[in-house]
Design an enzyme around this catalytic site. Structure first.
Site, mmCIF file in Angstrom:
data_model
loop_
_atom_site.group_PDB
_atom_site.id
_atom_site.type_symbol
_atom_site.label_atom_id
_atom_site.label_comp_id
_atom_site.label_asym_id
_atom_site.label_seq_id
_atom_site.Cartn_x
_atom_site.Cartn_y
_atom_site.Cartn_z
ATOM 1 N N LEU A 120 41.237 55.553 33.043
ATOM 2 C CA LEU A 120 41.410 56.518 31.661
ATOM 3 C C LEU A 120 40.067 56.854 31.405
ATOM 4 C CD1 LEU A 120 43.472 54.609 28.911
ATOM 5 C CD2 LEU A 120 44.168 56.666 30.501
ATOM 6 N N ASP A 121 39.997 58.177 31.059
ATOM 7 C CA ASP A 121 38.757 58.738 30.614
ATOM 8 C C ASP A 121 37.952 57.765 29.722
ATOM 9 O OD1 ASP A 121 38.989 60.771 32.285
ATOM 10 O OD2 ASP A 121 39.628 62.156 30.422
ATOM 11 N N ARG A 122 36.620 57.666 29.527
ATOM 12 C CA ARG A 122 36.044 56.792 28.800
ATOM 13 C C ARG A 122 36.277 56.782 27.276
ATOM 14 N NH1 ARG A 122 29.333 56.549 28.100
ATOM 15 N NH2 ARG A 122 29.158 54.927 26.446
#
Length: 352
Positions: free
Chosen positions: A173-175
């Site tokens: 997942l993106d940060r």
């Protein structure tokens, strides 16, 4: 090649004898930040059964360049049950793998995650069995360290569980995106779940607060996406005919004044896919400092919005080993809920 009978003993690594620095020029190696490893003999366990020997060695010798690993295989220095092997030779449970003496770069000392962040991550585990676990990742925490970050989700879990032999991310997942992330506790589970992802048998459902009134006529976006780098090295994605085929389905869940809460289900798994598809449709995700225009971003900040309003809400998948069907859901965090509460107090179409 002869094979020894299968064994269910746990893997073990046994050097023939300690290697003295004087015997291998250790003083110079230490000055170069290198570590000299002696001969190792490793017993293959069930979880590595059927793995290619080159991949087996890459896991055993983390930090050693691939070129060196392929060289020691080619020269016949790697033996399985005393026999020479090729890179694509498969190892079986109970096989004895001889790894020759090798030099690797010494890893710099890493900053260990503190007990508080370890506790936060352990509390975020929403499902766990012998094969895997699923975490409701907080926004602002990367899934792994790197790019200036000392540690991410996976490093925190490994620190919190020092006895765990295997913990690997199944996907990312993106940060700044919160929500459900799968982590494999066995290599066999990792292979199974990643194959399920490739076969599109795992369904992911995200909730996103987007700018504007999402039209009922847009229930899917299938424009191709191309990754590129900004002059400063920052990774971005844009719609481009030369990009990779990408598909996201959308469903509006609730409408507010100036915003809509939508469910976005990515059929493909491209970088920043939901974020770019939403922006291309004319409704960027609130708080997205990469794909939302400055005026809209400032307006979102003015109502107290501080995070990217994208949350991996639900996962539908089949459990490794048992084949049981699962659906997991993760609640929003406080920051996401606070924005929705503020918007729910505003009448649709009102400027107040």
């Amino acid at each position: 090649m002869s094979r020894k009978s299968a064994s269910k003993k746990p893997p073990r690594t046994r050097p023939d004898k300690p290697v003295r620095t004087s015997e291998v020029g250790g003083g110079n190696a230490a000055a170069r930040g290198e570590v000299r490893l002696g001969v190792q003999r490793v017993t293959v366990d069930e979880d590595n059964d059927g793995q290619r020997v080159d991949n087996f060695l890459l896991a055993q010798l983390r930090g050693v360049p691939k070129s060196i690993i392929y060289r020691i295989i080619r020269k016949g220095e790697v033996r399985v049950n005393k026999g020479r092997v090729k890179p694509d030779t498969r190892v079986n449970t109970g096989d004895q793998v001889r790894i020759p003496p090798i030099t690797r770069k010494e890893k710099p000392e890493q900053v260990a995650p503190g007990s508080r962040v370890q506790g936060v991550m352990e509390a975020a585990v929403v499902f766990e069995n012998d094969q895997m676990l699923v975490v409701n990742k907080p926004s602002g925490i990367a899934v792994h360290g790197g790019s200036g970050l000392s540690f991410g989700l996976i490093e925190v879990l490994r620190s919190a569980r020092p006895s765990a032999k295997f913990l690997e991310l199944v996907h990312r997942l993106d940060r700044d995106t919160s929500g459900l992330v799968m982590v494999a506790k066995k290599r066999s589970a990792l292979r199974f779940l990643q194959d399920e992802l490739r076969q599109k048998r795992i369904r992911k459902h995200y909730h996103a607060l987007v700018a504007g009134d999402w039209p009922a006529s847009i229930d899917r976006v299938d424009v191709p996406l191309l990754r590129y780098e900004m002059p400063n090295g920052e990774r971005r994605v844009r719609v481009d005919d030369s990009g990779k085929a990408s598909l996201t389905t959308f469903r509006c869940l609730e409408r507010f004044a100036g915003y809509s809460l939508v469910e976005a289900s990515p059929i493909t798994g491209r970088t920043h896919q939901i974020r770019v598809h939403s922006a291309w449709a004319g409704h960027p995700i609130a708080g997205d400092d990469k794909y939302m225009d400055d005026v809209s971003l400032k307006a979102f900040r003015s109502i107290g919005g501080q995070r990217l309003m994208l949350h991996a809400r639900a996962l539908e998948f089949t459990l490794p080993v048992t084949g049981e069907s699962m659906r997991l859901e993760a609640p929003y965090d406080d920051a996401f809920n606070d924005v929705l509460r503020k918007l729910s107090g505003r009448l649709k179409g009102s400027d107040q």
